[in-house]
Design an enzyme around this catalytic site. Structure first.
Site, PDB file in Angstrom:
ATOM      1  N   GLN A 146       0.836  -1.201   0.000  1.00 22.34           N
ATOM      2  CA  GLN A 146       0.000   0.000   0.000  1.00 22.34           C
ATOM      3  C   GLN A 146       0.869   1.250   0.000  1.00 22.34           C
ATOM      4  OE1 GLN A 146      -2.175   0.590   3.695  1.00 22.34           O
ATOM      5  NE2 GLN A 146      -3.928   1.386   2.584  1.00 22.34           N
ATOM      6  N   SER A 195       1.404   6.516   2.825  1.00 22.39           N
ATOM      7  CA  SER A 195       2.157   7.446   3.659  1.00 22.39           C
ATOM      8  C   SER A 195       3.428   7.947   2.974  1.00 22.39           C
ATOM      9  CB  SER A 195       2.546   6.788   4.983  1.00 22.39           C
ATOM     10  OG  SER A 195       1.395   6.519   5.758  1.00 22.39           O
ATOM     11  N   SER A 239       4.307  -1.457   4.326  1.00 22.41           N
ATOM     12  CA  SER A 239       4.403  -2.821   4.855  1.00 22.41           C
ATOM     13  C   SER A 239       4.647  -3.822   3.740  1.00 22.41           C
ATOM     14  CB  SER A 239       3.110  -3.192   5.589  1.00 22.41           C
ATOM     15  OG  SER A 239       2.879  -2.317   6.669  1.00 22.41           O
ATOM     16  N   GLU A 271     -10.051  -2.095   5.162  1.00 21.93           N
ATOM     17  CA  GLU A 271      -8.987  -2.543   6.064  1.00 21.93           C
ATOM     18  C   GLU A 271      -9.521  -2.808   7.463  1.00 21.93           C
ATOM     19  OE1 GLU A 271      -4.447  -1.159   7.263  1.00 21.93           O
ATOM     20  OE2 GLU A 271      -5.916   0.351   6.695  1.00 21.93           O
ATOM     21  N   SER A 326      -3.200   7.642  13.046  1.00 22.46           N
ATOM     22  CA  SER A 326      -2.846   7.893  14.442  1.00 22.46           C
ATOM     23  C   SER A 326      -4.092   8.182  15.272  1.00 22.46           C
ATOM     24  CB  SER A 326      -1.880   9.066  14.538  1.00 22.46           C
ATOM     25  OG  SER A 326      -2.532  10.274  14.193  1.00 22.46           O
ATOM     26  N   GLU A 352      -4.645  10.672  17.123  1.00 24.22           N
ATOM     27  CA  GLU A 352      -5.033  12.073  16.994  1.00 24.22           C
ATOM     28  C   GLU A 352      -5.908  12.288  15.755  1.00 24.22           C
ATOM     29  OE1 GLU A 352      -1.559  11.646  19.535  1.00 24.22           O
ATOM     30  OE2 GLU A 352      -2.015  10.922  17.520  1.00 24.22           O
TER      31      GLU A 352
END
Length: 398
Positions: A126, A129, A165, A248, A377, A379
């Site tokens: 994937q 990020s 990953s 996911e 995250s 947050e």
């Protein structure tokens, strides 16, 4: 007996019969922080699953699945975890990209990419990020330009992805890239399917706290993919990418929680055997961990309504915060149960260039530090809940 009970009994019996012989040693192998364990053997096991019809069970039959109901899929993931079957190597293709292509892909894309995923012949990673676009995914800078014109052209991809990953084992990557250079934030992004075995792609492993390297940086320098390897229209990448994140957080999380329960039960047994349970504070924390796990399961079952509707909604962020925080705290509790001995690695200092030989509790503690960061995250999840679930005013953004 209901069809779900029959299905549960079928997969339980199959696992008992087939996790034997050469595959018996794979029980409990792999998983977060341990993806390096017996990888070739786990790949062989996964292809054995495929040959027996036990991959992609939730996909419609027309795409190579079993058309299993939601309840049957939950039963599969729970029984798989209860049998301590090895961690899956094809999760990203089967659970993320496959449902995305079924929902958004063209007939040609489904015909090309779904069969190799179901057969575990092509593995995926994937590409979301980036160094400046992790939790703030809309800040993506990787760019792609269509060259050559029309259906015969190519996308040229340039940029950097990180925390990817299993990229070092993957054949393909689904990449979110900016295809409109004048766009900002969520706009002008596209969702591209990019082969990794080509000039212009470099994969660099990232060494984690555990000493292992299941995450990677991926550099694209004019990497090419066919014009037709775009999912959705140019500029629709944000919508497609968010749908993938929804998939996911689907039914496989119920299997994940079986693994959490096994960890908690083992930790309780350790606390009883080494005397840590005599400490009232440790007993209280163990009790709270048990209650927290029950809360996680109840929340996951509640969210299955969203899965049944096609994909979990923003409410799935509640589940992510719950399990990530709980699991990180379980790692901290494990170190306190282990006591001073938890500071020592089993085999002493490693040879130069080799990772430390951690025990299960040390690995749990170290890797679970990342649980509240990866896959969104805490947050960011709280912002999603505030804005999309509670309807609070949106945070001011530049």
């Amino acid at each position: 007996m209901s069809s779900v009970e029959e299905f549960r009994a079928e997969i339980r019996d199959w696992l008992a019969t087939h996790l034997t012989g050469e595959f018996a040693v794979l029980r409990g192998r792999g998983g977060p922080g341990r993806e390096h364990e017996a990888y070739p053997e786990r790949l062989a096991w996964e292809r054995h699953l495929a040959a027996e019809g036990w991959t992609c069970i939730g996909w419609p039959e027309e795409y190579g699945g079993r058309g299993a109901t939601l309840e049957q899929q939950v039963a599969f993931h729970e029984e798989y975890a209860l049998a301590r079957a090895p961690a899956r190597v094809n999760h990203i293709g089967e659970q993320l990209l496959g449902p995305t292509l079924i929902a958004f892909g063209t007939p040609e894309q489904r015909a090309r990419f779904l069969p190799p995923i179901a057969a575990v012949e092509e593995l995926w990673c994937q590409g979301y990020s980036e160094p400046d676009a992790g939790s703030d995914l809309a800040n993506i800078r990787t760019r792609a330009e269509l060259t050559g014109g029309g259906a015969d052209g190519d996308w040229s991809v340039t940029g950097q992805k990180t925390w990817t990953s299993l990229a070092h084992e993957a054949d393909w990557c689904f990449v979110v890239a900016r295809t409109d250079p004048a766009s900002r934030r969520h706009h002008g992004l596209s969702y591209l399917l990019v082969p990794l075995d080509q000039p212009g792609v470099e994969v660099r492993p990232i060494t984690q706290l555990t000493g292992t390297s299941e995450f990677n940086e991926v550099f694209f320098d004019g990497a090419r993919t066919a014009a037709g390897n775009i999912v959705g229209a140019p500029g629709d990448g944000w919508q497609v990418a968010m749908a993938t994140l929804g998939f996911e957080r689907g039914v496989s999380t119920l299997g994940q929680q079986v693994g959490f329960r096994q960890e908690l039960e083992a930790l309780i047994a350790l606390a009883r055997s080494n005397g840590a349970a005599d400490d009232p504070l440790i007993r209280d924390r163990l009790a709270r961990a048990w209650a927290g796990l029950e809360t996680i399961r109840a929340n996951a079952l509640r969210m299955l309504d969203g899965v049944a509707a096609g994909a979990p909604g923003p409410e799935a962020s509640i589940g992510k915060i719950f399990w990530a925080t709980w699991h990180r705290e379980l790692g901290e509790l494990a170190m306190d149960v282990c006591g001073a001995g938890g500071m020592l690695v089993p085999s002493g200092a490693p040879a130069a260039g080799e990772p430390y030989d951690l025990d299960d509790w040390q690995r749990l503690y170290l890797f679970s530090r990342a649980d509240t960061i990866y896959a969104g995250s805490n947050e960011i999840q709280r912002t999603i809940i505030a804005e999309r679930v509670l309807g609070l005013p949106k945070e001011a953004r530049p």
